[in-house]
Design an enzyme around this catalytic site. Structure first.
Site, PDB file in Angstrom:
ATOM      1  N   CYS A   1     -19.666   5.195  32.568  1.00 53.04           N
ATOM      2  CA  CYS A   1     -20.716   3.974  32.267  1.00 53.04           C
ATOM      3  C   CYS A   1     -19.684   2.807  31.954  1.00 53.04           C
ATOM      4  CB  CYS A   1     -21.558   4.067  31.296  1.00 53.04           C
ATOM      5  SG  CYS A   1     -22.494   2.347  30.926  1.00 53.04           S
TER       6      CYS A   1
ATOM      7  N   CYS B   1     -25.492   0.702  33.674  1.00 51.98           N
ATOM      8  CA  CYS B   1     -25.197   1.786  34.711  1.00 51.98           C
ATOM      9  C   CYS B   1     -26.358   2.519  35.441  1.00 51.98           C
ATOM     10  CB  CYS B   1     -24.192   2.771  34.321  1.00 51.98           C
ATOM     11  SG  CYS B   1     -24.853   3.875  33.120  1.00 51.98           S
TER      12      CYS B   1
ATOM     13  N   CYS C   1     -26.372   5.435  25.751  1.00 50.08           N
ATOM     14  CA  CYS C   1     -26.027   5.648  27.240  1.00 50.08           C
ATOM     15  C   CYS C   1     -24.897   6.659  26.850  1.00 50.08           C
ATOM     16  CB  CYS C   1     -25.612   4.564  27.773  1.00 50.08           C
ATOM     17  SG  CYS C   1     -24.894   5.022  29.342  1.00 50.08           S
TER      18      CYS C   1
ATOM     19  N   LYS D   1     -24.997 -15.774 -10.380  1.00 54.03           N
ATOM     20  CA  LYS D   1     -25.973 -14.981 -10.563  1.00 54.03           C
ATOM     21  C   LYS D   1     -25.601 -13.892  -9.258  1.00 54.03           C
ATOM     22  CE  LYS D   1     -30.868 -13.823 -11.053  1.00 54.03           C
ATOM     23  NZ  LYS D   1     -30.828 -12.587 -10.198  1.00 54.03           N
TER      24      LYS D   1
ATOM     25  N   ASP E   1     -25.796 -11.128  -6.670  1.00 59.87           N
ATOM     26  CA  ASP E   1     -26.842 -10.296  -5.980  1.00 59.87           C
ATOM     27  C   ASP E   1     -26.513  -8.769  -5.823  1.00 59.87           C
ATOM     28  OD1 ASP E   1     -29.274  -9.749  -5.166  1.00 59.87           O
ATOM     29  OD2 ASP E   1     -28.875 -10.934  -3.115  1.00 59.87           O
TER      30      ASP E   1
ATOM     31  N   ASP F   1       0.783  -1.200  -0.062  1.00 60.38           N
ATOM     32  CA  ASP F   1      -0.034   0.003   0.024  1.00 60.38           C
ATOM     33  C   ASP F   1       0.902   1.239  -0.057  1.00 60.38           C
ATOM     34  OD1 ASP F   1      -2.121  -1.601   0.108  1.00 60.38           O
ATOM     35  OD2 ASP F   1      -2.826  -0.863   2.041  1.00 60.38           O
TER      36      ASP F   1
ATOM     37  N   CYS G   1     -29.960   2.424  31.138  1.00 55.99           N
ATOM     38  CA  CYS G   1     -28.871   1.703  30.745  1.00 55.99           C
ATOM     39  C   CYS G   1     -29.041   0.655  31.658  1.00 55.99           C
ATOM     40  CB  CYS G   1     -27.658   2.780  30.975  1.00 55.99           C
ATOM     41  SG  CYS G   1     -26.129   1.511  30.503  1.00 55.99           S
TER      42      CYS G   1
ATOM     43  N   LYS H   1     -32.834 -20.093  -9.320  1.00 56.61           N
ATOM     44  CA  LYS H   1     -32.529 -19.265  -7.956  1.00 56.61           C
ATOM     45  C   LYS H   1     -32.301 -20.480  -6.881  1.00 56.61           C
ATOM     46  CE  LYS H   1     -33.710 -14.746  -8.246  1.00 56.61           C
ATOM     47  NZ  LYS H   1     -34.920 -14.422  -7.880  1.00 56.61           N
TER      48      LYS H   1
ATOM     49  N   LYS I   1     -26.640 -19.547 -19.675  1.00 54.98           N
ATOM     50  CA  LYS I   1     -27.022 -18.943 -21.124  1.00 54.98           C
ATOM     51  C   LYS I   1     -26.619 -19.609 -22.403  1.00 54.98           C
ATOM     52  CE  LYS I   1     -25.630 -14.231 -18.667  1.00 54.98           C
ATOM     53  NZ  LYS I   1     -24.718 -13.467 -18.624  1.00 54.98           N
TER      54      LYS I   1
ATOM     55  N   TYR J   1     -20.607  -8.709 -17.489  1.00 58.64           N
ATOM     56  CA  TYR J   1     -21.217 -10.032 -18.059  1.00 58.64           C
ATOM     57  C   TYR J   1     -21.583 -10.089 -19.474  1.00 58.64           C
ATOM     58  CZ  TYR J   1     -25.009  -8.930 -15.629  1.00 58.64           C
ATOM     59  OH  TYR J   1     -26.198  -8.301 -14.692  1.00 58.64           O
TER      60      TYR J   1
ATOM     61  N   ASP K   1       0.658   4.488  -2.237  1.00 57.08           N
ATOM     62  CA  ASP K   1       0.119   5.925  -1.656  1.00 57.08           C
ATOM     63  C   ASP K   1       1.155   6.801  -1.959  1.00 57.08           C
ATOM     64  OD1 ASP K   1      -1.897   4.781  -0.492  1.00 57.08           O
ATOM     65  OD2 ASP K   1      -1.084   4.483   1.681  1.00 57.08           O
TER      66      ASP K   1
ATOM     67  N   GLU L   1     -22.917 -19.046 -15.484  1.00 55.46           N
ATOM     68  CA  GLU L   1     -22.318 -18.031 -14.617  1.00 55.46           C
ATOM     69  C   GLU L   1     -23.042 -18.006 -13.102  1.00 55.46           C
ATOM     70  OE1 GLU L   1     -22.679 -14.700 -16.964  1.00 55.46           O
ATOM     71  OE2 GLU L   1     -22.004 -15.898 -18.937  1.00 55.46           O
TER      72      GLU L   1
ATOM     73  N   SER M   1     -34.186  -8.256 -18.243  1.00 54.77           N
ATOM     74  CA  SER M   1     -33.866  -8.870 -16.780  1.00 54.77           C
ATOM     75  C   SER M   1     -33.754 -10.342 -17.226  1.00 54.77           C
ATOM     76  CB  SER M   1     -35.166  -8.710 -15.992  1.00 54.77           C
ATOM     77  OG  SER M   1     -35.085  -9.506 -14.691  1.00 54.77           O
TER      78      SER M   1
HETATM   79  S1  IVH Z   1     -27.747 -11.563 -17.710  1.00 54.79           S
HETATM   80  C1  IVH Z   1     -29.900 -10.302 -21.271  1.00 54.79           C
HETATM   81  N1  IVH Z   1     -25.948 -12.345 -16.064  1.00 54.79           N
HETATM   82  O1  IVH Z   1     -29.655 -10.876 -12.496  1.00 54.79           O
HETATM   83  C2  IVH Z   1     -29.128 -10.235 -19.950  1.00 54.79           C
HETATM   84  N2  IVH Z   1     -27.397 -11.266 -15.174  1.00 54.79           N
HETATM   85  O2  IVH Z   1     -32.782 -11.325 -12.170  1.00 54.79           O
HETATM   86  C3  IVH Z   1     -29.450 -10.321 -18.709  1.00 54.79           C
HETATM   87  N3  IVH Z   1     -27.716 -11.037 -12.899  1.00 54.79           N
HETATM   88  O3  IVH Z   1     -31.025  -8.075 -14.341  1.00 54.79           O
HETATM   89  C4  IVH Z   1     -28.677 -10.349 -17.693  1.00 54.79           C
HETATM   90  N4  IVH Z   1     -25.719 -12.087 -12.402  1.00 54.79           N
HETATM   91  O4  IVH Z   1     -29.273  -7.559 -12.712  1.00 54.79           O
HETATM   92  C5  IVH Z   1     -26.920 -11.829 -16.192  1.00 54.79           C
HETATM   93  N5  IVH Z   1     -24.149 -13.332 -14.799  1.00 54.79           N
HETATM   94  C6  IVH Z   1     -25.163 -12.761 -14.868  1.00 54.79           C
HETATM   95  C7  IVH Z   1     -25.757 -12.166 -13.675  1.00 54.79           C
HETATM   96  C8  IVH Z   1     -27.137 -11.146 -14.079  1.00 54.79           C
HETATM   97  C9  IVH Z   1     -26.558 -11.240 -11.941  1.00 54.79           C
HETATM   98  C10 IVH Z   1     -28.580 -10.200 -12.628  1.00 54.79           C
HETATM   99  C11 IVH Z   1     -28.940  -8.906 -13.399  1.00 54.79           C
HETATM  100  C12 IVH Z   1     -30.505  -9.325 -13.990  1.00 54.79           C
HETATM  101  C13 IVH Z   1     -31.018  -9.989 -12.916  1.00 54.79           C
HETATM  102  C14 IVH Z   1     -32.151 -10.837 -13.178  1.00 54.79           C
END
Ligand code: IVH
Length: 671
Positions: free
Chosen positions: A430, A410, A425, A118, A120, A37, A407, A313, A289, A225, A41, A116, A86
């Site tokens: 305390c 105390c 507190c 997913k 969050d 670091d 508290c 999911k 995909k 992605y 820096d 891939e 989505s």
């Molecule tokens: S592909 C047309 N790949 O999940 C392409 N989405 O529930 C659509 N997400 O809106 C997205 N990881 O925000 C894709 N490896 C991944 C992802 C991913 C997370 C999210 C993304 C999407 C949501 C759908």
């Protein structure tokens, strides 16, 4: 390094930007740092200085452009040229099989998949023009999102310039790593602010900050992605897209995998369902995909989701349990926090029996009562959280939990400061507060007193051997023998550890004092500037606030703290017992009693193993002052071979002389 001419400055700026961006890429994108670091820096500070002298030479991909600072008045709308889709969800392997069969029927060739994780977080879109990041936005409703370019620029994983001057749009996920999420919530709880329910909410909240400095402080990251119009680049599969995105400098999730059939897909799912808890970011499933991009057009999209991809999911990791007790504890800053104590259950690989309820508002909102059956999950896969009460199982005669007015330790009256959600507190005496502040004082990033943990402090306190941090330095051997299981050796070790901590660099002490809003980083920044705690104590609020734009809130907290008579006494007492109040130079924080710290060192002769510049840099980073000529004031001369007059002079003056080898051994020793 000071530039004499504008041309030199331009060259140095460009070199520094390249070097710093390269290091940052290794750290933030590849997770494989190559420099310490302090090296980063130091170069960063040089760049800041040059940019201050030549503001018109600031490059658009300079790392200094990431710190935020703009106060935005709002977010402009951004229409997506091609809607941001989505994904359709499925919750069982059976449904995935059906998805696979649907695709197989539509296509002549066998379908390969890109599997891939997913992530969050929340979807973002990034636009680059000639390789430079120009605009970034949220997904919004898929058609219209919000322009959050300035916020996104603060995220170190987003390249400001790509490795090629390409014009393109990519999409991906912005997320908050679990560790950052836990740290942020802990801090917010201490500061009396509402906590975020999960890393996704925290990321979303952080991206929509009008003060971009706040976004910058949130340690967000991204995984990219998706590339628009991949055929323009001659890319044929999603797997190749991910590789190309990586090569352009984007952070791409490396857990992706190409699968030839559903068996492999299911293996991938099972593998990551297990690994999920250990990943440094939260995932809520996997995305499947069709790998061949040419098939995407054939298969097509519905209005909202593509037909060539699907999200599987994970089932939520949730358990039901019964609340037995609500415990109220007092933290270091006086926050009184409720914790639900429940029948132990297994959750994401660990046994859980307690969950913080953060503050009275949270408790009231969820209306958690004694003997309630609750659903428990882990936020960010780490923090146990009560998601909801199962009302159908509530005992008939239950009553809401009463919020304490006093508290629990105390008995002082509890208050809500300003608009805080936290109950506090504010009695400085305390015992809970004092004990917690002692624990903090001794902790690793503060005074780092080995062996002085919460249990020992509890005893020292109960036996009235200490009542504040200065008392630690008055402890005697006999005092320590009064503690459970303490013998000569353990007492001696602890005394030595306490004694050694007197020599720590001042920022450790400053952090250890536990001033509101002064974390380890702010403490360091303050000490680098003020050099001595005494100077900081005397500093004006304005000077502190302006420093690296720390701002009014932090400055006021510091000034208020040091204005307190009790605090003044405490600082004087710490100085009296020989605790160091000075800043001892960079990189002294971790290794106390650094051999070279504060010493004047001369390098002479030819070094074989080290470059002289590197040796100098290392010495300076260790707090040494590297000087050109030998005088009475010189402490150490490091002599390579063929050292001439300087070595002779040092010998005559009786100055410590070190060979290159001895120097290297010292370097190793303090690492
Ligand atoms: S592909 C047309 N790949 O999940 C392409 N989405 O529930 C659509 N997400 O809106 C997205 N990881 O925000 C894709 N490896 C991944 C992802 C991913 C997370 C999210 C993304 C999407 C949501 C759908």
């Amino acid at each position: 390094m000071v530039a004499d001419t504008r041309e030199q400055a331009q060259e140095q700026i460009s070199e520094l930007v390249k070097q710093l961006n390269g290091w940052a890429h290794r750290y933030y994108v590849e997770d494989r740092p190559i420099v310490e670091d302090y090296v980063y820096d130091k170069a960063y500070r040089e760049l800041i200085e040059l940019e201050r002298l030549y503001p018109d030479l600031i490059l658009e991909d300079s790392p200094t452009q990431r710190v935020g600072g703009q106060i935005l008045s709002g977010f402009e709308k951004k229409e997506h040229e091609i809607p941001m889709l989505s994904l359709g969800d499925v919750f069982s392997k059976n449904e995935l099989e059906q998805f696979d069969q649907r695709l197989s029927k539509m296509l002549v060739e066998k379908v390969d998949y890109s599997c891939e994780l997913k992530i969050d977080g929340l979807a973002i879109s990034l636009i680059y023009k000639d390789g430079v990041f120009v605009q970034g936005s949220t997904r919004g409703n898929g058609v219209i999102g919000e322009d959050i370019t300035e916020n996104l620029k603060t995220i170190k994983a987003i390249p400001l310039r790509l490795t090629e001057p390409v014009t393109l749009e990519v999409r991906g996920e912005c997320y908050m790593p679990k560790k950052a999420f836990v740290g942020l919530n802990k801090k917010r709880e201490e500061q009396g602010l509402p906590v975020f329910a999960n890393p996704r909410n925290a990321a979303a909240g952080s991206l929509r900050q009008l003060d971009t400095r706040v976004t910058a402080s949130r340690q967000l990251s991204t995984f990219i992605y998706y590339l628009m119009e991949p055929e323009k680049r001659g890319l044929r599969t999603q797997t190749d897209v991910l590789k190309q995105l990586h090569n352009w400098g984007f952070k791409v999730n490396l857990e992706s995998q190409q699968s030839k059939n559903m068996e492999e897909v299911f293996k991938y799912i099972d593998e990551y369902q297990t690994k999920r808890a250990d990943l440094p970011y939260e995932i809520d499933g996997i995305v499947l995909k069709a790998d061949d991009l040419a098939t995407h057009a054939v298969i097509g999209n519905t209005v909202k989701v593509p037909r060539w991809a699907i999200a599987y999911k994970f089932p939520p990791d949730e358990q039901e349990t019964v609340v037995r007790l609500i415990e109220w504890t007092v933290g270091r800053t006086g926050t009184v926090t409720p914790t639900a104590v429940m029948d132990a259950v297994q959750l994401a690989g660990t046994t859980v029996a307690r969950a913080s309820l953060h503050n009275p508002d949270y408790l009231k909102e969820k209306d958690i009562r004694l003997l309630d059956t609750v659903k428990l999950h882990k936020a960010g896969d780490i923090i146990p959280e009560v998601s909801e009460v199962v009302l159908t199982k509530r005992p008939a005669n239950s009553k809401p939990i009463e919020i304490p007015a006093e508290c629990p330790v105390c008995n002082a009256k509890l208050v809500h400061l300003d608009e805080e959600v936290a109950l506090r507190c504010i009695n400085p005496k305390c015992p809970a507060l004092v004990k917690e502040s002692l624990v903090h004082f001794a902790s690793r990033n503060a005074m780092d007193i080995m062996g002085l943990g919460p249990k020992i402090i509890e005893q020292l306190f109960a036996k009235q051997l200490v009542s504040d941090v200065a008392d630690l330095y008055h402890l005697t051997f006999e005092d320590l023998l009064k503690l459970d299981n303490f013998k000569d050796k353990s007492a001696n070790n602890l005394l030595t550890a306490i004694d050694n901590s007197r020599h720590n660099s001042g920022e450790r002490l400053l952090f250890g004092l536990g001033i509101r809003h002064v974390g380890a980083k702010v403490a360091k920044l303050l000490m680098v500037h003020f050099k001595s705690l005494t100077k900081l104590v005397a500093a004006e609020e304005k000077e502190i606030a302006q420093l690296d734009s720390l701002g009014q809130v932090i400055a006021m907290s510091i000034v208020t703290y040091f204005n307190n008579t009790e605090v003044k006494k405490l600082i004087a007492e710490l100085a009296d017992v020989g605790v160091n109040l000075e800043y001892q130079g960079p990189n002294t924080g971790a290794s106390v009693n650094n051999y070279f710290s504060g010493k004047k060192v001369v390098l002479t002769g030819t070094l074989d193993q080290l470059k002289r510049a590197a040796a100098k840099e290392w010495l300076e980073a260790s707090g040494a002052d590297v000087v050109g000529s030998v005088s009475k004031k010189t402490n150490i001369v490091i002599a390579g071979h063929d050292a001439g007059g300087k070595l002779t002079k040092a010998e005559n003056l009786g100055i410590e002389i070190m060979s290159e080898q001895q120097f290297i051994e010292q370097m190793e020793a303090v690492k």
